[in-house]
Each structure stands twice: as structure tokens, then as C-alpha cells.
Design a protein around this motif. Sequence first.
Motif, short mmCIF file in Angstrom:
data_model
loop_
_atom_site.label_atom_id
_atom_site.label_comp_id
_atom_site.label_asym_id
_atom_site.label_seq_id
_atom_site.Cartn_x
_atom_site.Cartn_y
_atom_site.Cartn_z
N GLU A 1 -9.20 19.64 14.56
CA GLU A 1 -8.42 19.54 13.33
C GLU A 1 -6.99 19.07 13.61
N ALA A 2 -6.42 19.63 14.66
CA ALA A 2 -5.03 19.30 15.00
C ALA A 2 -4.88 17.81 15.25
N LYS A 3 -5.88 17.22 15.96
CA LYS A 3 -5.78 15.79 16.25
C LYS A 3 -5.90 14.96 14.98
N ILE A 4 -6.77 15.40 14.07
CA ILE A 4 -6.90 14.69 12.79
C ILE A 4 -5.57 14.74 12.03
N LEU A 5 -4.97 15.91 12.02
CA LEU A 5 -3.70 16.06 11.31
C LEU A 5 -2.63 15.14 11.90
N GLN A 6 -2.63 15.07 13.21
CA GLN A 6 -1.66 14.21 13.89
C GLN A 6 -1.83 12.75 13.45
N GLU A 7 -3.09 12.32 13.34
CA GLU A 7 -3.36 10.96 12.87
C GLU A 7 -2.87 10.78 11.44
N THR A 8 -3.12 11.80 10.62
CA THR A 8 -2.69 11.73 9.22
C THR A 8 -1.18 11.56 9.12
N GLN A 9 -0.47 12.33 9.92
CA GLN A 9 1.00 12.20 9.86
C GLN A 9 1.45 10.81 10.27
N LYS A 10 0.80 10.28 11.32
CA LYS A 10 1.20 8.96 11.81
C LYS A 10 1.16 7.91 10.70
N LYS A 11 0.18 8.07 9.79
CA LYS A 11 0.05 7.10 8.70
C LYS A 11 1.05 7.37 7.56
N SER A 12 1.67 8.52 7.57
CA SER A 12 2.61 8.87 6.49
C SER A 12 4.05 8.62 6.95
N ASN A 13 4.99 8.85 6.05
CA ASN A 13 6.41 8.81 6.42
C ASN A 13 6.99 10.22 6.43
N SER A 14 6.13 11.18 6.52
CA SER A 14 6.60 12.56 6.35
C SER A 14 7.15 13.16 7.64
N ILE A 15 8.15 13.99 7.43
CA ILE A 15 8.63 14.88 8.49
C ILE A 15 7.65 16.04 8.56
N PHE A 16 7.34 16.48 9.77
CA PHE A 16 6.41 17.60 9.93
C PHE A 16 6.95 18.55 10.98
N ALA A 17 7.19 19.78 10.59
CA ALA A 17 7.69 20.78 11.55
C ALA A 17 6.70 21.94 11.65
N VAL A 18 6.48 22.39 12.88
CA VAL A 18 5.67 23.59 13.10
C VAL A 18 6.64 24.70 13.48
N THR A 19 6.58 25.83 12.82
CA THR A 19 7.61 26.84 13.07
C THR A 19 7.30 27.75 14.27
N TYR A 20 7.45 27.14 15.45
CA TYR A 20 7.58 27.94 16.65
C TYR A 20 9.01 28.47 16.59
N THR A 21 9.16 29.55 15.86
CA THR A 21 10.49 30.00 15.45
C THR A 21 11.45 30.20 16.60
N TYR A 22 10.95 30.71 17.72
CA TYR A 22 11.85 31.13 18.79
C TYR A 22 12.65 29.98 19.40
N THR A 23 12.20 28.76 19.19
CA THR A 23 12.95 27.63 19.75
C THR A 23 14.26 27.38 18.99
N GLY A 24 14.48 28.11 17.90
CA GLY A 24 15.70 27.90 17.13
C GLY A 24 16.88 28.74 17.59
N TYR A 25 16.64 29.70 18.48
CA TYR A 25 17.74 30.54 18.95
C TYR A 25 18.81 29.71 19.68
N PRO A 26 20.09 29.98 19.42
CA PRO A 26 21.13 29.22 20.10
C PRO A 26 21.01 29.23 21.63
N MET A 27 20.65 30.37 22.22
CA MET A 27 20.62 30.41 23.67
C MET A 27 19.35 29.78 24.24
N VAL A 28 18.31 29.65 23.43
CA VAL A 28 17.13 28.88 23.88
C VAL A 28 17.51 27.40 23.91
N ARG A 29 18.23 26.99 22.91
CA ARG A 29 18.68 25.60 22.87
C ARG A 29 19.64 25.30 24.03
#
Lengths: 379, 379, 379, 379
Positions: free
Chosen positions: A118-146
Motif C-alpha cells: 500500500e505504501a508504495k502505491i501511495l508513493q506513486e499517487t503522490q508523485k502524480k499529484s502536486n500535494s505536500i505529504f507529511a507523515v507525523t513521526y512527531t519526535y523529529t520536530g523537537y529542537p534538539m533532535v533537529r
Amino acid sequence: MSKKIKLAILGGGGDSLIGILHRVASAMFDQFELVGGVFNPDLEESKKFAREIGIETNRVYKDLESFIASERAMNEDERVQVVSILTPNFLHFPMAKQLLENNFHVICEKPLTTTFEEAKILQETQKKSNSIFAVTYTYTGYPMVRQMREMIADGVLGRIQKIDVQYYQGWINPIIHDEEKRANTWRLDPEKSGISCCVGDIGTHAFDMIEYVSGLEIKKILADLNYLYKDNRMDIDGTILLRFDEFVKGVIRTSQIATGEENNFTVSIYGEKAGLKWEQENPNYLYLLEEGEPMRVLKPGHVYNSKLSLDGTKLPPGHPEGIFDSMGNIYKGVARAIRNEPYHPGEFPTMRDGVRGMNFIEKAVESHQKGNIWIEIED
Amino acid sequence: MSKKIKLAILGGGGDSLIGILHRVASAMFDQFELVGGVFNPDLEESKKFAREIGIETNRVYKDLESFIASERAMNEDERVQVVSILTPNFLHFPMAKQLLENNFHVICEKPLTTTFEEAKILQETQKKSNSIFAVTYTYTGYPMVRQMREMIADGVLGRIQKIDVQYYQGWINPIIHDEEKRANTWRLDPEKSGISCCVGDIGTHAFDMIEYVSGLEIKKILADLNYLYKDNRMDIDGTILLRFDEFVKGVIRTSQIATGEENNFTVSIYGEKAGLKWEQENPNYLYLLEEGEPMRVLKPGHVYNSKLSLDGTKLPPGHPEGIFDSMGNIYKGVARAIRNEPYHPGEFPTMRDGVRGMNFIEKAVESHQKGNIWIEIED
Amino acid sequence: MSKKIKLAILGGGGDSLIGILHRVASAMFDQFELVGGVFNPDLEESKKFAREIGIETNRVYKDLESFIASERAMNEDERVQVVSILTPNFLHFPMAKQLLENNFHVICEKPLTTTFEEAKILQETQKKSNSIFAVTYTYTGYPMVRQMREMIADGVLGRIQKIDVQYYQGWINPIIHDEEKRANTWRLDPEKSGISCCVGDIGTHAFDMIEYVSGLEIKKILADLNYLYKDNRMDIDGTILLRFDEFVKGVIRTSQIATGEENNFTVSIYGEKAGLKWEQENPNYLYLLEEGEPMRVLKPGHVYNSKLSLDGTKLPPGHPEGIFDSMGNIYKGVARAIRNEPYHPGEFPTMRDGVRGMNFIEKAVESHQKGNIWIEIED
Amino acid sequence: MSKKIKLAILGGGGDSLIGILHRVASAMFDQFELVGGVFNPDLEESKKFAREIGIETNRVYKDLESFIASERAMNEDERVQVVSILTPNFLHFPMAKQLLENNFHVICEKPLTTTFEEAKILQETQKKSNSIFAVTYTYTGYPMVRQMREMIADGVLGRIQKIDVQYYQGWINPIIHDEEKRANTWRLDPEKSGISCCVGDIGTHAFDMIEYVSGLEIKKILADLNYLYKDNRMDIDGTILLRFDEFVKGVIRTSQIATGEENNFTVSIYGEKAGLKWEQENPNYLYLLEEGEPMRVLKPGHVYNSKLSLDGTKLPPGHPEGIFDSMGNIYKGVARAIRNEPYHPGEFPTMRDGVRGMNFIEKAVESHQKGNIWIEIED
């Protein structure tokens, strides 16, 4: 003129914690305005929830199809631009696919789908669109992780030689040791939550975090999972050996039976020149270890941090980001008072607190000026 | 139907940190809607700021008088109900007074006023009104501070015998040691910031916190302040002895020259039966000390906490409240992408992250099922 | 050839903790040999104790007078050179005086005497002798305390502007709240323990530590002590304001009623350029705080430490000095086994542990070499 | 009458750290007396070292054979009873074997031998003797490790379900990344240090610790080691999966390339009912984690500890065992002064420190009694 971005949410109704998290986050930088969505499969429940969170009900829809139809019919200026998908895992794929096909931007909770296929199909779908797509791996947003990511990219560690990431929780204990409960919990049912419980739920955070901060890709894995009981069909613990290249190795350790652990997610990355360590439960500390040097403790908001890290810090050093909650709680108390709802005297500081504070300041200066003598505080 | 409470803000424009803090906090429990105010003495600046934070400009006013006149003219249903005062200290008093006299609810930053005299007048003004009045001694909103208050009220400590509160910062160092800077800083000018710098700014937090958590009142004080230079007119450090009653004593230690300290506010309260300790920089930990027992470490969100504490926790244990910021940062990155503004690849996790995650889960289970062998991750 | 220095001890018999501390410390650098003393006022008890600690009884004396007479009669080569005084406080003065007058070197527990008057007489006595005289303010011996002293002397902090030292314990709680106990405890009886309980016992450590690490002298003090009960004659808590010079101030906070605290002795010194913090309960960490820099955490044994600090470290970094105790405990278990005394199987690792360890090493390498496969450990 | 046990040491001469550790440990409980041994292959060096550590040279021997011959010829009363083997690893086996065959008790450093084969032979040899044999897996002697063992034995954790032990160091970095150095370091030469570097040196500690505290036996392992360079013949890092029984799993993580780590040895054991965690670098803290309960922090010397743990604690709570070193350092300074060797003024507190302390106590009480006024300290 920068108008707010119009946001809709799928799922996240009722007491959903993930719902609160996305709503608060979306409000944080004055960028998004929640205008509607499908909060619940039942339309009436959905509308009731909209009223509870203080938004209009006219853009609350009975299902995704109505949402798409109605919103696509609006002027671009009015239309929802981005949709957050907070529904159960198995709905991520069909919902995200439809949204992408209709040119909505998407913010999707993890795991992305229930299968790699499914994930690969979704990836193909996005490629054909102009959409921004974010997956919320939330922890990557912490200032010290960045900050960790930027320091590694800048070569502070030199060539990476060892990566060790732990994600330990203990919450499944009361379920797993009870035969009936473990047979009837949706998280332990492969039909409902996919092929894996522990790796799928928290192991993926570890996997994504490693690639996010290190800039390396995991090439091969060897996994040893634990199901704890013969009749249990889903892993609830596992150690996964990692190979980045022949001589760069690592390990992901992940568990839901680490009794008493809450959300103990830690990242340790060691390079030729230095090491970096971070812990999710104390996210404002980043530890830099160098051979023969005192350990350095980096904190958010300081000039020594990278631009990416500083961009994610709103307050000056020493104010743990949790202070928003502290202030938020005071506002909540005030709201109750204004609404004439019952509230606890400790919910917000009152006029009397303010008055006594002024008295204290003046008396302190007076005591000092008179040669450090005792002075009474007026009542 | 619970509509949001209409909120206006005085001050807090531009990069004001206190402005961000109040806006985020007001959004946190879906209770308030910011509709306007006077963000800046210059009306154009004020409107520009409104646009930046994505709110309509029609209820942005040139001054408090116009605000009051226009809002009072509206239907009660539409009118602003509560006003947050975030202006410089000397404006707190006149603004709060006018608002109270016109029946607005008020949320006012601390210190309440610039003199005790003003404070008492304000108190009288409130008594004659029906308004709710909150002073934002922000730190009293932390879940574990509330827990401390409830435990003490419940008698966990027994009779209190010793209170020690520290509030140490180091930020004034670069100013105070520079003759010119210290002569020209408004915080060190009594005309602009009142009778005291250090006691007024942070000592009051300590004072309020003590009375908030202990339930006791401070009866007498003896202060020893430090000005560090002969030509400096304002205290920047001080130790203040406290007397609660003849045999209950304490101390407030407060400094802006504790070099390298960020916002090191700590509270220690010892009673006949036990002690409690808390630190603002790690606000999710509350330490319970009992003679001859292992120290206990309480954290937010657990069933063992009081109702008042749990009411202030939105997420399950192990999720430091700062996680809102982590998610907020991801939303900010998405906003930039949607607006076609430049953004850093590390600002939000993308489709590829999601796809690789799914691949990882499946390969982990496969490796385990095949007897713990190495399996490659697809690219 | 460096022979060991002959040491005698006065007091410290039986289960005396201070006795253990001095005996272990004297053995640590292979410099001293305990040959006798007066461990107990009762000669038979004293001899019994000598046998328990495995030393000959021929130099165990009935009192200080016999000790001096007999030892002075010996050849200089055989004679005791240094005497440690571990007796109750009121005996420190007469014993130390006699020893100095007879040219013995002295190591004396603190407080030096019971009055300042006695202390000055003792000081005069030493001036007339050639004796070395040490007062065991033990905490000044920690490697990181010495490092702090050297860094301050080297100007790392710049001009000192603020000193804050805490010494909090809670041990007196069970005594002080019991009317009968507090009336009958020698530590609360001025006849037996001098003018002060809390300041005398632990406040002095704080005082000495400040002067030791800062190189400054305390010029004036203002004290607020607490006796907690009207019938209690001795302070058990106190806050003492300190004046070094007009603009250099500080505070000593000291308590025996800080319920649940064990031996929480902390030192914070802030200068124009940086701050240093240290905690006795975690003595291997020294924190360096600089404005706008990551905090640095110094630990013992590293090349970045001063000569004085390194001289006090015997093991490489990462080995907390407590490891001596860990090894000491193993030796104690072996001693019991050798003496055929009963012992617990967990007291020392046996042959079987060693054999299994070797098996583990070989199997680990084999598993790796065969391509990361499972291998059984032999029993 | 309990005479001290006569101890000899093989190896451990010069600056040997392990030599210091064993000497200090053997002195700690007044049980052993070091009388001789073979400290160095060169007899003269050996005697020189004996003089340095202040012991007689008459029982310093040229080799193990002479040691055995001479000591066996003495009266049982005089003869060495126990021998500590601190020589390089490859000598452990032949020396231990001879000593056992001659009925000496043995304390042997780890690893026991260089091969499992040798280890089994040694085990057989001991079985035929009456000797006590201890292998110094030192870390098992810590009071809180012993407490962990007892709590697990008492069922505090319930059935164990997950074990995770880490032993991370970074010391080999400066060697391993230098081609020449890594070719010429004995620790990386299989001829000299056996089949493994990292697993052999520190992995074994982890292995032994697990079996010591958990009471479980490791049945199977799967190892993934890292050699980092093609020309390096010895592992310097490794992750080892553990199987206790079908559903009880664990992992040992061990590294000498965890850059910046000192001796970061941690133990985490999770059972059905609770978890326990301990860290070697802060050995006085044991963390008890229970679902839905505040974490408890156990420390040495408290009544709540087990008999085995309390037996290993010499001082009251709050005195980290490292305080012996602090006092030891003061004694070392005094020794230098007595021997007229140069010493630093900070090496021990002097009479003046004692006198000022007495002055401080009296002035503190005076200030308080006079109503909290300033009093000068006399010089």
C-alpha cells in the motif's frame, strides 16, 4: 497578507489524544485554522464534537466522499487546503489516496499504511499529484533532535561508527498477562493493526529517527521479536540488529513489556570524533561526548544552535516548552470562571496574589534599605 | 452549545515572547478565540501584526479607549469578554482599571502594577465589578506544581517546618558589567520598571509560588539585596529571609547574576512527615522524600495524581508536554511547503519516510520468522 | 626507603563510623600503619577492639597520658608520629593540646574545639611546636572540589559575585518532634556539644568549603536560626547571610529538619565570567556554566583537570571512586569463606562464574563468525 | 582473637591501577594484611615496589615457584593464606592452577583464563582442592547491585521477561583509527589477549552481571561483532542477542568505540510486576519502576535494603562511598607534610580552618540571638 491555511481533520474526535495533539500543534504558529472535517463515523457525534471544540458545524461532513465533493465545489480561496488523517491505521491508505487524487495536501499519522505494498502505491499517487505529504513521526520536530541532525550533517561526529536506539514502554503488561484481554485487544489482532504490534507502533519511530538524524540508510536488518505467549499473534518486544555498511552497525531495541517505562525513547550515535545522546522524556537536553573533553549539554534557544533547531524554539533558554501547558492551564481555569462553571481555587492566580506580590516587592526593598531588618507583610 | 470565548490582547505584538505564550495557551483547550485588540501603540503596526497572525483587522483598535467604546457598543454575544494585558508594567494598572470599570474580564501579566498602592486600588475596583481577574504567575499552572499543592493540602507533609525557594538567572551579566549598558537599560531604571529589578521580576514568582503550594502566608521578611555597582540603582540579586510563624521559617534566593543559569526556579518544602521538591526546568518531575523510604518520583498523567493535577495534563505519561512543540514544528514546516516558502528538508517527515517505515516493519517480522536472519531493506 | 608512617587513633572504637572512615583512608595510599592508640575509655574494650581490627595490643593504652609517656620513651624510629583524634567534641581541645606540646603531629576531627577561645589557644600551641595539624573537613578532599578550587584560582569564573551553599539533612526529625527524645539527646545538650547543633555540625563544613574553594574570606554574617520548639536549646536549622565585601554576597543554608534529605551538601559559585556547581551526593560531577555556552560536565581523572585534582584520583574516568567498596565487599566475602564463617552465595564471584564467562566469549565470537547464528552456552 | 588473613599479590606493581584497587579493597574491612608476593618479573623492581608501598621485602619472591616453596615451608600460622592474581591474562591459568594444587586460596582477576578449555581444567583442579576461589567481577560487589539481586530473588519483579545490559566505552578510538597503532596494540593481538577484545574484556562483565542479579542462566546467544577495519583481528564492539528460555529474551550491548563514553555499564531488568535499573557510573542509585506507581529510588544504607546489601555499606545514607577517597586524599597530604615533601596548600585543612570554623559557629549564634543582625568574623 498571510491568511491562515484552512485545515480539516479526519478522526481525532472525542477524547482522542492524537486529536488534541494535532489541534494544539496546528494553532501554535498562527498558521492554520481548523474549519471542519469528519471527526467521527457518526455525523451527529461529529457535529457535537465540533461544537465542543468551538468550531462551526457547517463544514462537518458525514464521510470523506461528501467532504471532497463539497470542498472541491468551493472557491479555491475558501476551500480546505490540507487534511490531517488521524483515523485508525487501516484507513490511512484509502483516505490518503483519495485526498491526493483530489489535490489536497495531507498530514498523515504513522504508520503510513498497513502494508509496504500500500505504501508504495501511495508513493506513486503522490508523485502524480502536486500535494505536500507529511507523515507525523512527531519526535523529529523537537529542537534538539533537529540540532542533532544538523551537527551530524556538519561533521561534528566524523564518520558514524555505532548507532543505538531504544524505545521502551511498559503499557501492554496489564493486557498481555491476561489471557482474555490479550485475545480481545485490537492492537494484538493482525486483522486490525497489521503485521506487527511493537515494531509497527514504536519500532518505526526508532527507524525513522535514525535515518532522520544520521543521514544514513539502514541496509539490512536481523530481528529477534518476542510474543511472550504461544497464543499471542503479535510481537510486543524486539531487538533488531542494523547494518548500514560493512563496518557501520547498530541496534534498535523496542519493547512494550519494559515494565514501568513510560515512553523511554533514546538515541545514541557515536562517530569517529564524538558521540551525541538524546532522550525523549527530557527532550531539551542534547549531550555531546568527546574523548578527553568535559561532556557538553546543549539546550534549545541558544545562539550555538543551528538555524533549523532555533526555528523550532519559541521561548528563551530555561523555559521548557511545557510552559505553554502551564499557561494553557491558567487560561482553562479562567474560561471556567467566565463560563460560570465550577473551578478549583488553584486554577488561576487572582487579584489577591497580585496585590500580595506588590506588597512583597516593596517590603523587600524597604528591609534592605533599612539595613536588613525584619518587616511585616500586610495582609 | 459551547462557543469559544472572545479574547482580545493589549500588547504582545511583533516578536513578543509573552505574546506567543498567551496566544498558544489560549488556543490549547479549544476555549478562546482571539478576535482583536491593541497589539502596538501604532495602529498600522498593530494591523500588520494582526495579518501576520492570521486574524481579521476589523477589531484591531488604535487605543484602549476606542477598544472599549466599540466593543461595548456590540451585542453581548459578539463582544470581547476577556482581555489579556501584556503591555509594559507601568500600563498594567491604568489598563486593568479601565477594563474592570467597563466589566471586561481581565488576564494580566505580573507584576500586577508598579506599586502596592496601585495594587490595592485595583483590588477595590475589582470588588465593585463582576469581573474575573487572573494574574499570570505562569508557573502555578504546571501539573506537578498543582500536584504539590494538593499533596500538601492533603497533609502528606504534615506540619510544614522549612521552605526554600530559589530563582536563579544569569541573563543580566552582559549588561550589568558594562557601565554604559547598565545606565541605559530600562529594566534598571526605576522610572520605567518600578522599585525593584530582581525581586520585582522573579522574586514575586517565588513569593507567589510559596503561598500557592504551601497554603501558608508569609508574615515577615528580612531582605539582603545586591546592586553590584555603586552607580546601579536597582537590585539584581537578593536573599530574603521568611517568617511564617515563630517556628516556621524559610528563604527566597533570587538572582539575575547567577552566571550561566537560565531559569533555574526550584521549590523545596519540608514538613514534619516528608519533603517535596520541584524544578521548573524539568517540570514533569515531583520528588517526594520520606525519612527511611526510597525517594518517589511522581510524573504527570498518572492515576496517583490529584484531580487538579490531572486536569492540567493532556497526554499520557512519558509524553513531556513539550511534544506539542515538536508536532507544532512539523505543522509549521508543512505550512511553509503549502505556501511555497523555502523550507529545510528536515522540517517534516515525507512520504518516503512513511514508505521506508512500512518496509522496515515487514522485514523485521520476516527476519524473525525465518529464524533471525539478515534481510535487506528495499530502497 | 619509604617506611609507613606510624599512626595512632584516639577514639573511633566499636562501630564508630568515623573510625572506619579514618582507618580506610589512612590505608589508601600505602602511607600509614595503624599501630595502636586509645580506642575506648575502658582498656579491656580498647584491646578487644584492637584484636577485632587485627592489630597488636601492645601499643593500646589506657589513656592519653600513658600513650604519651610510653611512646615518647621509644626510639624515634619506632615512635608514633601522628595521632588522629576521633573522640567526642569536648575532648578535642585537651587531647590536641597535649599532643602538640609533646610534638606529635595531629589529625583532628571537626569541630576543632567547643569554643572559639579554646581554638585560639590551640592555634598558639601549634605555633610553638613543629607539628603538622590537620582538621578533617573531609569534603575538601574530593577530586572535583579540588578542581573547583583550582579553576577559581586560575580565574575561570572572573571576579566572584555570588556564593550559595546548602547543607541539608533530615536525620533529626524523629528526635526533635518527640518531647522526651529532644530533652535527652546529647547533640541537643549545650553542655555536651557546645553552643550550636546544626551550625556547629554541618554549617562549619559549608563555611570551610566556601573559603576553601573560593579563596575569599567571609567578613560578616547575619544568622536566622530555628529551634522549632520552645523547650529546645539548640539550633537545628538556619539561614546565614554572608558578606565578603560590599558587593560580594552569599548565603549558607543549613538544616537537620529538611525531611528526607540525606547529606545534601551543594556548592554554587558564580563569577563575572562563569559559574561552578557541585553536589556532595554525586561528587564526581562538576558543572561549569557559561553564558551562551553549553554547560560542561567535568569528571575526575581527565587530562583537562588540574594537578591538584588529578593527584586525588586513583582510577581512570568512569570508575566512581566507590568501586573500591565494591571490590572491598568481594574481599570481605572471601575473608569469611577463608575463615569458615557463614557467607551469602552472592558475596563473591566463584570459579563457575569465571568458567561461564570464558564459554560466553568463545561462543560470541563463534556466533559472529558463522554469520550471526544462535549458539548454545554450555552448562 | 581474629588475626588478619595473610595475603600475597602476583603482579600489580608500579602504577598498576588494578594493584591499587586490590590493595585498598583488601584493607577496607580490617581483614587482610599484605605480606609479600611477586609484583614484577624483575626481583629488584619487585623489592623496590614493596618498599614504596611500605611493606617488608623479606617475603617478596623472584617467581611463583620460590613463593610456593618458601611459603609452604613456613608454619601454617605464618604462611600466606590467599593470593591475588593480577598478572596479564595469559598467566592467570598457570598461576591459578599451581596455587590451587598447593592449597592456597585464590582471588583471580577476570577473565579467568584465555580459553574455555583452560577454564574447565581449572574448575576441575579446584574441585580436588579445599581452596576458596574468587574471580573479581568487581561490579557485583556494589551495595545496590546486591540489593537488585535480593529483590529479584524475593520476587519483586515477578517472572522476568526482558533483560537489557549495556557496557559502553570509547577508549579504543584513538588506537583503532590509527593503522599503525591498531597493528601494534597488545589488546588487539589475539596471541596476547585471547580470542576477543571487547566481548572478552567487558562483555563478560555484562554476562556475569546478568546471571548474578537475575538468577537466570543464558541458554543461547547470537552475536554481531564489529572489527571496524579489515586489517583489525579483534572485535571492538558487539551486540549479542540472548535467550533465557523461549519467551525470556535479552540483549548485551558492548562497545569500545562508543566515543566519549567512559565506563557506561547499565543494567535493566523487567519482570511481569516491575522493572529495576542501575548504572555503574552512579552506583548508589537503584530505580524501581512499577506500572502506575511513582518510580522509587533506592540508595545504600537504608533499613529498607536487604541484609546482603547492607553488609556492603559502611557509612550512613548520603555519604557516597567515594568519601573514603576524599578522606584518603587528606591523609595523603598529611603524609607529605610529615615526610617534609612538597605539598599544595589545598591538600589538607589546617589549624586556621579549624579556628575560623569555631569563630563562625559562635558568631552565627550571636547574630541570631541579637535579633538577626550583622556580626563580623574575626580574622
